[in-house]
Design a protein around this motif. Structure first.
Motif, PDB file in Angstrom:
ATOM      1  N   CYS A 151       0.834  -1.201   0.000  1.00 34.16           N
ATOM      2  CA  CYS A 151       0.000   0.000   0.000  1.00 34.16           C
ATOM      3  C   CYS A 151       0.871   1.255   0.000  1.00 34.16           C
ATOM      4  O   CYS A 151       1.809   1.377   0.792  1.00 34.16           O
ATOM      5  CB  CYS A 151      -0.923   0.005   1.205  1.00 34.16           C
ATOM      6  SG  CYS A 151      -2.104   1.389   1.186  1.00 34.16           S
ATOM      7  N   GLU A 152       0.533   2.221  -0.867  1.00 37.48           N
ATOM      8  CA  GLU A 152       1.302   3.454  -0.964  1.00 37.48           C
ATOM      9  C   GLU A 152       0.517   4.668  -0.478  1.00 37.48           C
ATOM     10  O   GLU A 152       1.013   5.797  -0.538  1.00 37.48           O
ATOM     11  CB  GLU A 152       1.749   3.672  -2.417  1.00 37.48           C
ATOM     12  CG  GLU A 152       2.677   2.570  -2.937  1.00 37.48           C
ATOM     13  CD  GLU A 152       3.079   2.775  -4.382  1.00 37.48           C
ATOM     14  OE1 GLU A 152       2.631   3.784  -4.981  1.00 37.48           O
ATOM     15  OE2 GLU A 152       3.828   1.930  -4.912  1.00 37.48           O
ATOM     16  N   LEU A 153      -0.698   4.467   0.016  1.00 34.75           N
ATOM     17  CA  LEU A 153      -1.502   5.582   0.509  1.00 34.75           C
ATOM     18  C   LEU A 153      -0.882   6.162   1.773  1.00 34.75           C
ATOM     19  O   LEU A 153      -0.387   5.433   2.634  1.00 34.75           O
ATOM     20  CB  LEU A 153      -2.924   5.120   0.808  1.00 34.75           C
ATOM     21  CG  LEU A 153      -3.777   4.673  -0.385  1.00 34.75           C
ATOM     22  CD1 LEU A 153      -5.082   4.063   0.096  1.00 34.75           C
ATOM     23  CD2 LEU A 153      -4.056   5.852  -1.314  1.00 34.75           C
ATOM     24  N   ALA A 154      -0.941   7.490   1.923  1.00 34.69           N
ATOM     25  CA  ALA A 154      -0.371   8.146   3.097  1.00 34.69           C
ATOM     26  C   ALA A 154      -1.145   7.793   4.357  1.00 34.69           C
ATOM     27  O   ALA A 154      -0.563   7.602   5.428  1.00 34.69           O
ATOM     28  CB  ALA A 154      -0.347   9.657   2.880  1.00 34.69           C
ATOM     29  N   SER A 155      -2.483   7.739   4.250  1.00 34.16           N
ATOM     30  CA  SER A 155      -3.338   7.412   5.398  1.00 34.16           C
ATOM     31  C   SER A 155      -4.306   6.306   4.991  1.00 34.16           C
ATOM     32  O   SER A 155      -5.499   6.552   4.759  1.00 34.16           O
ATOM     33  CB  SER A 155      -4.116   8.651   5.862  1.00 34.16           C
ATOM     34  OG  SER A 155      -3.246   9.678   6.263  1.00 34.16           O
ATOM     35  N   PRO A 156      -3.826   5.062   4.870  1.00 37.37           N
ATOM     36  CA  PRO A 156      -4.662   3.989   4.307  1.00 37.37           C
ATOM     37  C   PRO A 156      -5.909   3.690   5.123  1.00 37.37           C
ATOM     38  O   PRO A 156      -6.971   3.425   4.554  1.00 37.37           O
ATOM     39  CB  PRO A 156      -3.716   2.787   4.271  1.00 37.37           C
ATOM     40  CG  PRO A 156      -2.640   3.094   5.266  1.00 37.37           C
ATOM     41  CD  PRO A 156      -2.478   4.570   5.219  1.00 37.37           C
ATOM     42  N   PHE A 157      -5.818   3.725   6.459  1.00 41.41           N
ATOM     43  CA  PHE A 157      -6.973   3.357   7.270  1.00 41.41           C
ATOM     44  C   PHE A 157      -8.024   4.463   7.269  1.00 41.41           C
ATOM     45  O   PHE A 157      -9.223   4.197   7.224  1.00 41.41           O
ATOM     46  CB  PHE A 157      -6.534   3.011   8.693  1.00 41.41           C
ATOM     47  CG  PHE A 157      -5.491   1.934   8.730  1.00 41.41           C
ATOM     48  CD1 PHE A 157      -5.773   0.659   8.271  1.00 41.41           C
ATOM     49  CD2 PHE A 157      -4.204   2.202   9.178  1.00 41.41           C
ATOM     50  CE1 PHE A 157      -4.809  -0.343   8.286  1.00 41.41           C
ATOM     51  CE2 PHE A 157      -3.230   1.220   9.187  1.00 41.41           C
ATOM     52  CZ  PHE A 157      -3.530  -0.049   8.742  1.00 41.41           C
TER      53      PHE A 157
END
Length: 535
Positions: A495-501
């Motif tokens: 996962c490369e999202l900054a704030s995945p949750f």
């Protein structure tokens, strides 16, 4: 007696002054001569925040933000209200009252947020009227049901009229609304909006008399795009514990000034403007007002040295000078154990074209794309090579609903991630590469009475959020440490999202376009209707 360089938000002047305080109230301010280091500012106000999104109880939230100069917030408790109704709001009030932070509340207007999801409670006009009687409740919370406003839904309009009867403003929530629909929405009595993401959108709303809240949170970053609009408020909306350790309103002020905003103008947006709009006693340093003050090094970085609330020094050198003991709550979970088969999407064909939720990094908005997926043993398969993963929402209030769909943007190569933070009804949301790991993640989360779970290669990692499945009683540092570990694990599996949750939590937000998911199915927000996963 407190002396320093006073930033006067009433006259927009800066001059040496001394401030007399008695019993927590300012009795006199006078200009003096002399040279002083630092600047005395009114305490910062975050005029639109969901405390629950910090994953901290109100008392732990106060412990984290007061050292950053936040002395008051206007909190919309609709996260816990969707889980527990008035009982949940009362919990927030009681826990907040144990700290110096001044926490004002709005009466949550949309519980449930839409009729297309299952929530744990309902707040009708009678409950809103009762909440409005409380002086701590300063407005009707963001009216997310803009179709209800435009369509003259009698219950929605009654809630607005109740707020008007109590002479309290109505907060808005109208992403991308424009033209005649926007006119009807504003004409119903709605005064603010924090959902602008485009400059043109903000200009139109401001031109029609709306007060613009420029949002800079953990998931939505709109300040750079909207800084030239001349909004009335700077707000965070949602801020996770990792970001809170780095700052709160002080950090937003710093960014606004670095982007070219006049520091006094920026300061007014987090002090005087919200105080006047919500009729708060704080927000400006004047005789008769609470001595809520912040001492900062300069007006560029807003590094906070000292914080006073009601005349009492409550923070110094970045540390709170008060202790907290968060209140506890009973479990809110009623979920039967899940099997892998609960997360299958069935088909009699060899392949199917499906609708896919398309994540937009840094935005609450999503778009819609499509994919062709193969079918194995009658079940549609995720395609990790093309980043088409499975997503599901599991209802947690005893009705046993499960809905399944597909999503792009998480880039997981294996495993699953699940959370009981899923705006706004906070059912369990899970994204995964396979059904078995999704089922395991959901079952572990249920046993934990809420939180975040990551399952990868047979291992499980979790952050427990036992307060309504939304908040921890641990400190921001402890929660942040656990969350950082989960972020690292999720990054390790692709996962490369900054704030995945936080991003995942908004995939269930049915009031933000375009394609979202609830426990009842895949939802087209623009047309306000369910759509089939298979096209």
């Amino acid at each position: 007696m407190i002396k320093g360089n006073l930033v006067n938000v009433f006259t927009e002047e800066i001059y040496p002054a001394e401030i007399e305080v008695k019993n927590g109230i300012i009795t006199c301010l006078r200009e003096i001569k002399g040279e002083y280091s630092g600047y005395i500012l009114p305490g910062f106000i975050d005029s639109h925040i969901h405390i629950e999104s910090s994953m901290l109880t109100p008392s732990r939230f106060a412990e984290a933000v007061v050292p950053h100069g936040t002395t008051a917030v206007v909190a919309d408790p609709h996260e816990i209200a969707n889980v527990m109704g008035v009982e949940g709001i009362k919990y927030m009030m009681k826990d907040a009252a144990t700290t110096p932070l001044q926490v004002f509340f709005t009466a949550s207007s949309c519980v449930p947020a839409t009729p297309f999801e299952t929530s744990g409670a309902i707040l009708g006009p009678d409950e809103i009227d009762t909440l409005m009687d409380d002086d701590q409740v300063v407005a009707l919370g963001e009216m997310m049901n803009f179709p209800g406003v435009i369509g003259n839904d009698p219950v929605v309009l009654e809630k607005i009229k109740i707020a008007q009867k109590h002479r309290k403003p109505v907060d808005g929530h109208a992403p991308l609304l424009s033209g005649k629909d926007l006119c009807d929405y504003i004409g119903a009595g709605i005064s603010t909006d924090h959902e602008c993401t485009q400059l043109e959108e903000a200009h139109e709303k401001k031109g029609l008399g709306m007060k613009i809240m420029i949002r800079e949170g953990s998931s939505a970053h709109n300040l750079e795009e909207l800084i030239s609009v001349g909004g009335e408020f700077l707000v965070s909306d949602d801020r996770d514990p990792e970001d809170l350790l780095n700052g709160h309103i002080d950090q937003i002020l710093k960014k606004a000034v670095h982007l070219g905003m006049d520091p006094v103008d920026a300061l007014r947006m987090v002090t005087l403007n919200p105080a006047e709009h919500y009729n708060l006693s704080c927000g400006g340093l004047k005789p008769g007002s609470p001595a809520d003050m912040v001492l900062v090094d300069d007006l560029e970085n807003f590094k906070v040295d000292k914080v006073w609330i009601k005349g009492k020094l409550v923070s110094q050198n970045g540390a709170p000078l008060f202790q907290v003991d968060p209140l506890l709550l009973k479990s809110t979970f009623r979920v039967k154990p899940k099997k892998a088969s609960d997360f299958e999407v069935n088909s009699p064909h060899e392949e199917e074209k499906v609708r896919v939720i398309d994540v937009i990094e840094g935005q609450l908005l999503t778009s819609e794309t499509e994919a062709v997926l193969r079918v194995v043993d009658g079940h549609l398969q995720a395609d990790t090579e093309k980043d088409i993963l499975k997503i599901a929402v599991v209802e947690r209030y005893g009705h046993d609903n499960v809905s399944n769909a597909f999503i792009r943007g998480f880039l997981l190569k294996n495993g699953a991630i699940a959370s009981s933070v899923a705006h706004d009804s906070h059912n369990i949301i899970v994204v995964g590469t396979n059904c078995q790991d999704m089922a395991e993640a959901v079952n572990i989360l249920s046993k934990n009475n809420g939180g975040i779970v990551v399952v990868s290669d047979g291992d499980c990692y979790s952050l427990k959020l036992p307060i309504a499945g939304l908040m921890s009683t641990e400190s921001a540092e402890d929660v942040s440490s656990q969350l950082s570990q989960l972020h690292k694990i999720v990054k390790d599996i692709g996962c490369e999202l900054a704030s995945p949750f936080m991003t995942m939590s908004f995939m269930a937000l049915l009031v933000i376009p375009k394609l979202k998911i609830s426990d009842q199915g895949l939802f087209d927000v623009e047309n306000f209707q369910f759509v089939d996963v298979i096209k």
